[in-house]
Design a protein around this motif. Structure first.
Motif, PDB file in Angstrom:
ATOM      1  N   CYS A  77      27.816  21.796  91.560  1.00 21.74           N
ATOM      2  CA  CYS A  77      28.283  23.900  90.871  1.00 21.74           C
ATOM      3  C   CYS A  77      26.612  24.393  91.897  1.00 21.74           C
ATOM      4  O   CYS A  77      26.789  25.278  92.135  1.00 21.74           O
ATOM      5  N   GLY A  78      26.186  23.582  92.727  1.00 22.87           N
ATOM      6  CA  GLY A  78      24.088  24.378  92.409  1.00 22.87           C
ATOM      7  C   GLY A  78      24.061  25.102  91.985  1.00 22.87           C
ATOM      8  O   GLY A  78      23.044  26.221  92.000  1.00 22.87           O
ATOM      9  N   ALA A  79      24.155  24.563  90.662  1.00 21.36           N
ATOM     10  CA  ALA A  79      23.086  25.053  89.398  1.00 21.36           C
ATOM     11  C   ALA A  79      21.772  24.115  89.382  1.00 21.36           C
ATOM     12  O   ALA A  79      21.526  22.776  89.609  1.00 21.36           O
ATOM     13  N   ALA A 141      27.663  29.815  92.653  1.00 16.49           N
ATOM     14  CA  ALA A 141      27.948  28.233  92.517  1.00 16.49           C
ATOM     15  C   ALA A 141      29.325  28.076  93.320  1.00 16.49           C
ATOM     16  O   ALA A 141      29.746  28.404  94.050  1.00 16.49           O
ATOM     17  N   LEU A 142      28.837  27.064  93.503  1.00 17.82           N
ATOM     18  CA  LEU A 142      29.643  26.264  94.774  1.00 17.82           C
ATOM     19  C   LEU A 142      30.861  25.803  93.551  1.00 17.82           C
ATOM     20  O   LEU A 142      30.468  25.293  92.753  1.00 17.82           O
ATOM     21  N   ARG A 143      32.297  25.450  94.515  1.00 12.83           N
ATOM     22  CA  ARG A 143      33.709  25.486  93.502  1.00 12.83           C
ATOM     23  C   ARG A 143      34.009  24.649  95.223  1.00 12.83           C
ATOM     24  O   ARG A 143      33.508  24.489  96.018  1.00 12.83           O
ATOM     25  N   ARG A 144      35.419  24.366  94.078  1.00  9.86           N
ATOM     26  CA  ARG A 144      36.126  23.537  94.918  1.00  9.86           C
ATOM     27  C   ARG A 144      37.192  23.634  96.120  1.00  9.86           C
ATOM     28  O   ARG A 144      37.827  23.168  96.858  1.00  9.86           O
ATOM     29  N   SER A 145      37.635  25.339  95.710  1.00 13.01           N
ATOM     30  CA  SER A 145      38.401  25.789  96.330  1.00 13.01           C
ATOM     31  C   SER A 145      37.812  26.708  97.289  1.00 13.01           C
ATOM     32  O   SER A 145      38.674  27.416  98.409  1.00 13.01           O
ATOM     33  N   GLY A 196      22.486  20.198  96.454  1.00 12.87           N
ATOM     34  CA  GLY A 196      23.475  21.203  95.171  1.00 12.87           C
ATOM     35  C   GLY A 196      22.522  22.224  95.003  1.00 12.87           C
ATOM     36  O   GLY A 196      23.333  23.871  95.321  1.00 12.87           O
ATOM     37  N   VAL A 197      21.657  22.653  94.576  1.00 11.97           N
ATOM     38  CA  VAL A 197      20.649  24.279  94.680  1.00 11.97           C
ATOM     39  C   VAL A 197      20.755  24.762  96.203  1.00 11.97           C
ATOM     40  O   VAL A 197      21.266  25.852  96.774  1.00 11.97           O
ATOM     41  N   ALA A 198      20.335  23.374  97.478  1.00  8.34           N
ATOM     42  CA  ALA A 198      20.333  23.916  98.550  1.00  8.34           C
ATOM     43  C   ALA A 198      21.027  24.375  99.527  1.00  8.34           C
ATOM     44  O   ALA A 198      21.434  25.421 100.536  1.00  8.34           O
ATOM     45  N   LEU A 199      22.425  24.061  98.776  1.00  6.59           N
ATOM     46  CA  LEU A 199      23.639  24.067  99.369  1.00  6.59           C
ATOM     47  C   LEU A 199      23.969  25.713  99.035  1.00  6.59           C
ATOM     48  O   LEU A 199      24.982  25.833  99.930  1.00  6.59           O
ATOM     49  N   ALA A 277      19.215  21.817 104.885  1.00  6.83           N
ATOM     50  CA  ALA A 277      19.257  21.865 102.956  1.00  6.83           C
ATOM     51  C   ALA A 277      18.821  19.956 102.853  1.00  6.83           C
ATOM     52  O   ALA A 277      18.760  19.345 101.498  1.00  6.83           O
ATOM     53  N   ALA A 278      19.594  19.079 103.409  1.00  5.20           N
ATOM     54  CA  ALA A 278      19.984  18.133 103.722  1.00  5.20           C
ATOM     55  C   ALA A 278      17.691  16.991 103.030  1.00  5.20           C
ATOM     56  O   ALA A 278      17.774  16.362 102.024  1.00  5.20           O
TER      57      ALA A 278
END
Lengths: 319, 319
Positions: A77-79, A141-145, A196-199, A277-278
């Motif tokens: 979720c990038g949290a 937040a990163l989501r699946r959608s 995740g945070v970097a994305l 980001a990686a």
């Protein structure tokens, strides 16, 4: 077995000074306030002996993994992790187990600077219930959608070693000295929190691979109403897995499960920023396919030929 | 046993439209933002068959109770419920069990207007892990640590019926027709959420009675560095319990456990406001004693004579 009671157990193994939450273990509730402009991301997992871990697992590794699988959901979720709660059922007060389990748990919590803010312990068949809290700026937040046609499909780290270790424990493959390496992937996964945070603001969708690459990618495709073509030969895997027959490599990478890597999508033009980001997340990422408007999942090999394998996602009620 | 898988199980029994949280069941995390000026109160409980409930319990009542015991922790903090997550381990997909369990769970969630925002299901020995989220204006959460000498000790509702029912199931007492009444106290406790909210800014400390009145009051006394004198004859109890021998009445009220009533303290001058809060919470409250500077817990009867009974709190690793 000792005569240690529930409150002494919590005091001895699970009470530490809180780093940030308003209250720690010991009141009826913990109090958590996300930073201004942020919302809380919450995830919960229940781990059961014999389903999620073997009874022979080292307790310290189990403590690590129990928290790691939850942190992996936050990563997807990038949290940024903030705190967690622990529910623990134990057949009896096993000091050796608790020493190791608490050490592994606290070490990973320290690595992510998060507090154990509440919990519950009871006697019962070994079960571990962790709920983890992270914070993320509102709306990011990163989501699946969010996957869109034309996006590149990326995978972090390597897939399949955890399943390869499981196959070795099941006796279907003999890994010799390599077992010690691949079992680390199964027992002490490294949640991709920094990645995740970097994305945030870059990835259009993300999920962590817990049930297997195909099954988890399918969640993204469904939620985003898109399809994808994946190059199965591009799926990142260890030298130990590459030494195995191709059919086993594909089983492990496509449907292995327990990988706790991130699968995410980003516009093709953003490849350079994804690589940055990686680097921030201190993990390699691999481009493994492309999102398409046509729904469904198409698997091809490096030559572009269709791969016919069918691999189901891991299902705790069917496996 | 059916061939229903994990995802269908979640879809069929545990997916409902979210009322308020930014995301419901189905992404890697749920997102929760407390209202401006509020913080989140979080509590978690792990319920195990044979420890927290009997295998013969009606699934609908079990669904109710699993959420009720968590809501009771929020009540003890004065927090308004917002959302919860569910971890559920089941030996197999038992449709009759799931129908009833989900019905009881959702009915209580509806009564408090809260959402199931995430969870995890797996095969395993029956275990229920719920984490509940509430919100409370910053700085107003009820804590265990605020009791002061001169405060009155209050109890909501009635104590002891849950333990009386347990004794009946154990065969140590025959309740006849009364069993149906007292088992409701054990199986479908009513969390005192509205009372807890009404006590913000009024109660100096609060806790919910889960392990027994004496044990839970002792947590308050320790956290507040005070003592108390309690009139055991003032402890509120049902007509069914009053019909039992005095020794059993005292066991059930003092050390019964599973009551899920609130024990709280408030300045003696605030008695009228406490009664108004009780009316708001639609529950009676009883003054049962006084906080004193001298540490320790002193039990007296209605004549003021010291009561010698010693009752330990319920401990899941010792009982």
């Amino acid at each position: 077995m000792t005569t240690i009671g529930e409150f002494e157990l919590i005091e001895r193994w699970f009470t530490r000074a809180p780093r940030r939450a308003a209250l720690g273990v010991g009141d009826d509730c913990a109090l958590i306030a996300p930073a201004p402009g942020h919302e809380l991301a919450v995830s919960t997992d229940l781990l059961i002996e014999g389903r999620h871990f073997l009874s022979t697992v080292d307790p310290e590794r189990l403590g690590h993994k129990a928290l790691a699988v939850n942190l992996s959901d936050l990563a997807a979720c990038g949290a940024s992790p903030v705190a967690y709660t622990l529910g623990l059922a134990l057949p009896y007060v096993d000091e050796r187990f608790l020493d190791g389990f608490a050490r592994g748990l606290h070490a990973l919590a320290d690595a992510h600077a998060i507090d154990l803010v509440g919990g519950d312990t009871t006697r019962g068949p070994l079960a571990i219930a962790i709920t983890v809290f992270g914070e993320v700026p509102v709306g990011t937040a990163l989501r699946r959608s969010g996957a869109r046609a034309g996006d590149t499909v990326w995978v972090s780290g390597r897939l399949g070693d955890a399943r390869l270790a499981l196959e070795a424990f099941r006796g279907t493959v003999d890994l010799g000295h390599a077992l010690a390496r691949v079992r680390r992937a199964m027992e002490t996964p490294d949640p991709r929190v920094a990645l995740g945070v970097a994305l945030r603001g870059l990835a259009t969708s993300a999920i962590d691979v817990s049930d297997g690459f195909i099954g988890d990618l399918a969640h993204v495709l469904r939620a985003s109403s898109v399809g994808a073509t994946i190059d199965v030969d591009a799926l990142p895997r260890s030298a130990d897995l590459r030494a195995q027959p191709v059919a086993l490599q594909r089983l492990c990478t496509l449907a292995g499960g327990d990988d706790y890597e991130l699968v995410f999508t980003a516009p093709a033009a953003m490849a350079q920023r994804v690589q940055e980001a990686a680097a921030t997340g201190d993990v390699a990422v691999s481009a493994v396919g492309r999102i398409e408007a046509h729904t469904g999942l198409r698997l091809v090999d490096a030559r572009g030929d269709e791969v016919s394998e069918r691999h189901a996602a891991f299902d705790h009620f069917r496996a």
